[in-house]
Design a protein around this motif. Structure first.
Motif, PDB file in Angstrom:
ATOM      1  N   VAL A 118       0.830  -1.209   0.000  1.00  0.00           N
ATOM      2  CA  VAL A 118       0.000   0.000   0.000  1.00  0.00           C
ATOM      3  C   VAL A 118       0.864   1.259   0.000  1.00  0.00           C
ATOM      4  O   VAL A 118       0.630   2.181  -0.787  1.00  0.00           O
ATOM      5  CB  VAL A 118      -0.961  -0.002   1.208  1.00  0.00           C
ATOM      6  N   VAL A 119       1.852   1.306   0.863  1.00  0.00           N
ATOM      7  CA  VAL A 119       2.691   2.508   0.971  1.00  0.00           C
ATOM      8  C   VAL A 119       3.420   2.783  -0.347  1.00  0.00           C
ATOM      9  O   VAL A 119       3.415   3.907  -0.864  1.00  0.00           O
ATOM     10  CB  VAL A 119       3.697   2.370   2.128  1.00  0.00           C
ATOM     11  N   VAL A 120       4.056   1.752  -0.905  1.00  0.00           N
ATOM     12  CA  VAL A 120       4.807   1.937  -2.148  1.00  0.00           C
ATOM     13  C   VAL A 120       3.875   2.271  -3.301  1.00  0.00           C
ATOM     14  O   VAL A 120       4.100   3.246  -4.051  1.00  0.00           O
ATOM     15  CB  VAL A 120       5.637   0.682  -2.472  1.00  0.00           C
ATOM     16  N   ALA A 121       2.826   1.498  -3.451  1.00  0.00           N
ATOM     17  CA  ALA A 121       1.916   1.704  -4.579  1.00  0.00           C
ATOM     18  C   ALA A 121       1.256   3.074  -4.523  1.00  0.00           C
ATOM     19  O   ALA A 121       1.187   3.790  -5.535  1.00  0.00           O
ATOM     20  CB  ALA A 121       0.848   0.609  -4.598  1.00  0.00           C
ATOM     21  N   TYR A 122       0.794   3.464  -3.345  1.00  0.00           N
ATOM     22  CA  TYR A 122       0.069   4.735  -3.270  1.00  0.00           C
ATOM     23  C   TYR A 122       1.015   5.921  -3.407  1.00  0.00           C
ATOM     24  O   TYR A 122       0.640   6.949  -3.983  1.00  0.00           O
ATOM     25  CB  TYR A 122      -0.708   4.825  -1.957  1.00  0.00           C
ATOM     26  N   ALA A 123       2.233   5.795  -2.893  1.00  0.00           N
ATOM     27  CA  ALA A 123       3.207   6.877  -3.063  1.00  0.00           C
ATOM     28  C   ALA A 123       3.542   7.070  -4.536  1.00  0.00           C
ATOM     29  O   ALA A 123       3.585   8.208  -5.032  1.00  0.00           O
ATOM     30  CB  ALA A 123       4.470   6.568  -2.258  1.00  0.00           C
ATOM     31  N   VAL A 124       3.773   5.970  -5.248  1.00  0.00           N
ATOM     32  CA  VAL A 124       4.059   6.061  -6.691  1.00  0.00           C
ATOM     33  C   VAL A 124       2.848   6.596  -7.434  1.00  0.00           C
ATOM     34  O   VAL A 124       2.960   7.466  -8.317  1.00  0.00           O
ATOM     35  CB  VAL A 124       4.473   4.683  -7.237  1.00  0.00           C
ATOM     36  N   PHE A 125       1.682   6.104  -7.083  1.00  0.00           N
ATOM     37  CA  PHE A 125       0.432   6.528  -7.727  1.00  0.00           C
ATOM     38  C   PHE A 125       0.217   8.030  -7.582  1.00  0.00           C
ATOM     39  O   PHE A 125      -0.011   8.734  -8.564  1.00  0.00           O
ATOM     40  CB  PHE A 125      -0.726   5.745  -7.099  1.00  0.00           C
ATOM     41  N   ARG A 126       0.308   8.533  -6.353  1.00  0.00           N
ATOM     42  CA  ARG A 126       0.090   9.963  -6.136  1.00  0.00           C
ATOM     43  C   ARG A 126       1.185  10.805  -6.794  1.00  0.00           C
ATOM     44  O   ARG A 126       0.916  11.889  -7.334  1.00  0.00           O
ATOM     45  CB  ARG A 126       0.037  10.273  -4.639  1.00  0.00           C
ATOM     46  N   GLY A 127       2.421  10.307  -6.758  1.00  0.00           N
ATOM     47  CA  GLY A 127       3.502  11.041  -7.395  1.00  0.00           C
ATOM     48  C   GLY A 127       3.296  11.187  -8.893  1.00  0.00           C
ATOM     49  O   GLY A 127       3.514  12.270  -9.464  1.00  0.00           O
ATOM     50  N   LEU A 128       2.886  10.112  -9.539  1.00  0.00           N
ATOM     51  CA  LEU A 128       2.660  10.163 -10.983  1.00  0.00           C
ATOM     52  C   LEU A 128       1.470  11.056 -11.335  1.00  0.00           C
ATOM     53  O   LEU A 128       1.488  11.746 -12.362  1.00  0.00           O
ATOM     54  CB  LEU A 128       2.448   8.756 -11.536  1.00  0.00           C
ATOM     55  N   LEU A 129       0.435  11.048 -10.504  1.00  0.00           N
ATOM     56  CA  LEU A 129      -0.723  11.889 -10.803  1.00  0.00           C
ATOM     57  C   LEU A 129      -0.368  13.367 -10.781  1.00  0.00           C
ATOM     58  O   LEU A 129      -1.010  14.175 -11.463  1.00  0.00           O
ATOM     59  CB  LEU A 129      -1.853  11.619  -9.798  1.00  0.00           C
ATOM     60  N   ARG A 130       0.646  13.743 -10.000  1.00  0.00           N
ATOM     61  CA  ARG A 130       1.083  15.136  -9.980  1.00  0.00           C
ATOM     62  C   ARG A 130       1.817  15.524 -11.267  1.00  0.00           C
ATOM     63  O   ARG A 130       1.880  16.699 -11.616  1.00  0.00           O
ATOM     64  CB  ARG A 130       1.988  15.395  -8.776  1.00  0.00           C
ATOM     65  N   LEU A 131       2.382  14.514 -11.935  1.00  0.00           N
ATOM     66  CA  LEU A 131       3.153  14.778 -13.142  1.00  0.00           C
ATOM     67  C   LEU A 131       2.339  14.621 -14.417  1.00  0.00           C
ATOM     68  O   LEU A 131       2.617  15.303 -15.420  1.00  0.00           O
ATOM     69  CB  LEU A 131       4.365  13.832 -13.198  1.00  0.00           C
ATOM     70  N   LEU A 132       1.356  13.735 -14.383  1.00  0.00           N
ATOM     71  CA  LEU A 132       0.575  13.437 -15.575  1.00  0.00           C
ATOM     72  C   LEU A 132      -0.619  14.376 -15.694  1.00  0.00           C
ATOM     73  O   LEU A 132      -1.115  14.894 -14.694  1.00  0.00           O
ATOM     74  CB  LEU A 132       0.081  11.984 -15.528  1.00  0.00           C
ATOM     75  N   PRO A 133      -1.103  14.595 -16.912  1.00  0.00           N
ATOM     76  CA  PRO A 133      -2.297  15.438 -17.080  1.00  0.00           C
ATOM     77  C   PRO A 133      -3.522  14.763 -16.468  1.00  0.00           C
ATOM     78  O   PRO A 133      -3.624  13.535 -16.440  1.00  0.00           O
ATOM     79  CB  PRO A 133      -2.433  15.558 -18.606  1.00  0.00           C
ATOM     80  N   ALA A 134      -4.433  15.582 -15.958  1.00  0.00           N
ATOM     81  CA  ALA A 134      -5.636  15.031 -15.327  1.00  0.00           C
ATOM     82  C   ALA A 134      -6.459  14.257 -16.349  1.00  0.00           C
ATOM     83  O   ALA A 134      -6.657  14.698 -17.475  1.00  0.00           O
ATOM     84  CB  ALA A 134      -6.464  16.156 -14.721  1.00  0.00           C
ATOM     85  N   GLY A 135      -6.924  13.090 -15.970  1.00  0.00           N
ATOM     86  CA  GLY A 135      -7.730  12.277 -16.865  1.00  0.00           C
ATOM     87  C   GLY A 135      -7.742  10.833 -16.435  1.00  0.00           C
ATOM     88  O   GLY A 135      -6.899  10.385 -15.644  1.00  0.00           O
ATOM     89  N   ARG A 136      -8.704  10.098 -16.942  1.00  0.00           N
ATOM     90  CA  ARG A 136      -8.843   8.687 -16.564  1.00  0.00           C
ATOM     91  C   ARG A 136      -7.630   7.874 -16.994  1.00  0.00           C
ATOM     92  O   ARG A 136      -7.206   6.955 -16.288  1.00  0.00           O
ATOM     93  CB  ARG A 136     -10.116   8.107 -17.184  1.00  0.00           C
ATOM     94  N   ARG A 137      -7.081   8.190 -18.144  1.00  0.00           N
ATOM     95  CA  ARG A 137      -5.923   7.436 -18.620  1.00  0.00           C
ATOM     96  C   ARG A 137      -4.746   7.596 -17.664  1.00  0.00           C
ATOM     97  O   ARG A 137      -4.023   6.638 -17.379  1.00  0.00           O
ATOM     98  CB  ARG A 137      -5.535   7.898 -20.026  1.00  0.00           C
ATOM     99  N   SER A 138      -4.557   8.788 -17.147  1.00  0.00           N
ATOM    100  CA  SER A 138      -3.457   9.011 -16.211  1.00  0.00           C
ATOM    101  C   SER A 138      -3.650   8.212 -14.929  1.00  0.00           C
ATOM    102  O   SER A 138      -2.700   7.663 -14.370  1.00  0.00           O
ATOM    103  CB  SER A 138      -3.350  10.504 -15.877  1.00  0.00           C
ATOM    104  N   VAL A 139      -4.888   8.127 -14.448  1.00  0.00           N
ATOM    105  CA  VAL A 139      -5.169   7.340 -13.250  1.00  0.00           C
ATOM    106  C   VAL A 139      -4.833   5.872 -13.498  1.00  0.00           C
ATOM    107  O   VAL A 139      -4.218   5.202 -12.659  1.00  0.00           O
ATOM    108  CB  VAL A 139      -6.637   7.497 -12.824  1.00  0.00           C
ATOM    109  N   THR A 140      -5.202   5.378 -14.664  1.00  0.00           N
ATOM    110  CA  THR A 140      -4.930   3.981 -14.988  1.00  0.00           C
ATOM    111  C   THR A 140      -3.431   3.721 -15.111  1.00  0.00           C
ATOM    112  O   THR A 140      -2.918   2.710 -14.612  1.00  0.00           O
ATOM    113  CB  THR A 140      -5.637   3.597 -16.309  1.00  0.00           C
TER     114      THR A 140
END
Length: 353
Positions: A118-140
């Protein structure tokens, strides 16, 4: 990656248990902020879904299989604190009912498969969302990457614990190479399952996906050459919203029951990554018999049911039902505590003024 009794010595297992208990305690408190009247029932469903998908071992190499760990999926769907609790509930049910994962090693398993993932996955997930454009594809994409990295991270954590408290004398360099190598492959499967599931839920109910909340942005209208916030849409009537959530919950439960009760029969019978490495490197020479080995549901089969397909299917259905019941109960209690806290705070506010 369910660690059995006997791989890690008692002092290190106890220390891991203390760390896992502390993480669960923190998560119980943090989950109060993540759960509301809609997401609390869904958290129990997420736990049951993870249980079901963990029964579906998939081949990753010659004679080796892998299965979902679920930390990334849970964290993205219902939040990191609730995600830790979801996986912990799954591991508890597996250990007690199905003799999967040692009871003295429960802390090790919660630390590896719930907390670290959870810690690793969510940290990477949130970090990437800050860099990627907002959108469903970025979340995936972020979900895929976080899940991919969380699995070898858990394998590396097991290796670290084994280096400190392993019960056999095996060169640690060989263990870390084998564990991380095979779990990178398993991570690809984890990432694919996580991204597909998150994408499917976002497609129908993005408002219920904790990690997709940034997709909800105010609608802008151009008035007199300036952008202004559009009027808020009329709120969905409570009964209609409840029916919508109930439909998703029932669909998810049926899917979990089908996966565990039917599809699991076709899962790979090869040992998973940890079992394979343990056998090849001699880690399992001091493995101990599980305390629940005599359970009527041990090894995911129902005692005295001779038909393998029926026995495994019934065990899967019982496991899904038990996990959703226990998980929903836990999250209902957590949600109720949050409601009590909010009530107490609102009552105390006037007197404070």
């Amino acid at each position: 990656m369910h660690v059995p009794d006997g791989f890690i010595n008692t002092p290190v297992s106890a220390a891991a248990g203390v760390a896992a208990a502390a993480a669960v305690a923190v998560s119980l408190r943090g989950a109060r902020r993540e759960l509301d009247e809609r997401t609390a029932p869904l958290a129990g469903l997420v736990a049951a879904f993870i249980f079901a998908v963990q029964m579906l071992n998939f081949p990753v190499a010659a004679g080796t299989s892998g299965h979902l760990l679920g930390g990334a999926l849970a964290a993205i769907l219902v939040g990191p604190y609730t995600g830790v609790l979801c996986v912990a509930v799954v591991l508890l049910m597996q250990g007690i009912l199905f003799a999967d994962g040692g009871l003295t090693a429960l802390g090790v398993n919660v630390l590896n498969m719930a907390v670290v993932t959870v810690v690793v996955a969510y940290a990477v997930f949130r970090g990437l969302l800050r860099l990627l454009p907002a959108g469903r594809r970025s979340v995936t994409v972020a979900a895929f990457t976080g899940a991919l990295l969380s699995v070898p991270a858990a394998a590396a954590t097991f290796t670290a614990l084994y280096a400190i408290g392993g019960t056999t004398d095996v060169p640690i360099g060989k263990v870390v190479t084998a564990m991380v190598g095979v779990h990178v492959l398993i991570g690809i499967g984890e990432a694919a399952i996580t991204a597909a599931t998150v994408g499917a839920v976002i497609a129908v109910r993005p408002d219920l996906v904790h990690g997709a909340r940034r997709l909800t942005v105010p609608l802008k209208l151009r008035v007199g050459g300036e952008l202004v916030d559009a009027p808020a849409p009329a709120a969905t009537p409570a009964p209609a919203a409840a029916r919508s959530t109930r439909t998703l919950w029932l669909s998810g439960l049926v899917t979990a029951l089908v996966l565990a009760g039917f599809v699991s029969f076709y899962a790979s019978a090869s040992p998973d990554g940890l079992e394979k490495v343990a056998a090849d490197k001699g880690i399992d020479t001091k493995v101990e018999e599980h305390a629940a080995a005599g359970s009527p549901l041990a090894d995911y089969s129902v005692k005295d049911v001779t038909d393998a397909r029926l026995s495994g299917g019934l065990a899967g259905v019982i496991g899904v039902g038990s996990t959703v019941a226990v998980g929903t109960g836990v999250f209902w209690v957590v949600r109720r505590r949050r409601a009590q806290d909010l009530t107490a705070a609102s009552t105390a506010a006037p007197s404070a003024g």
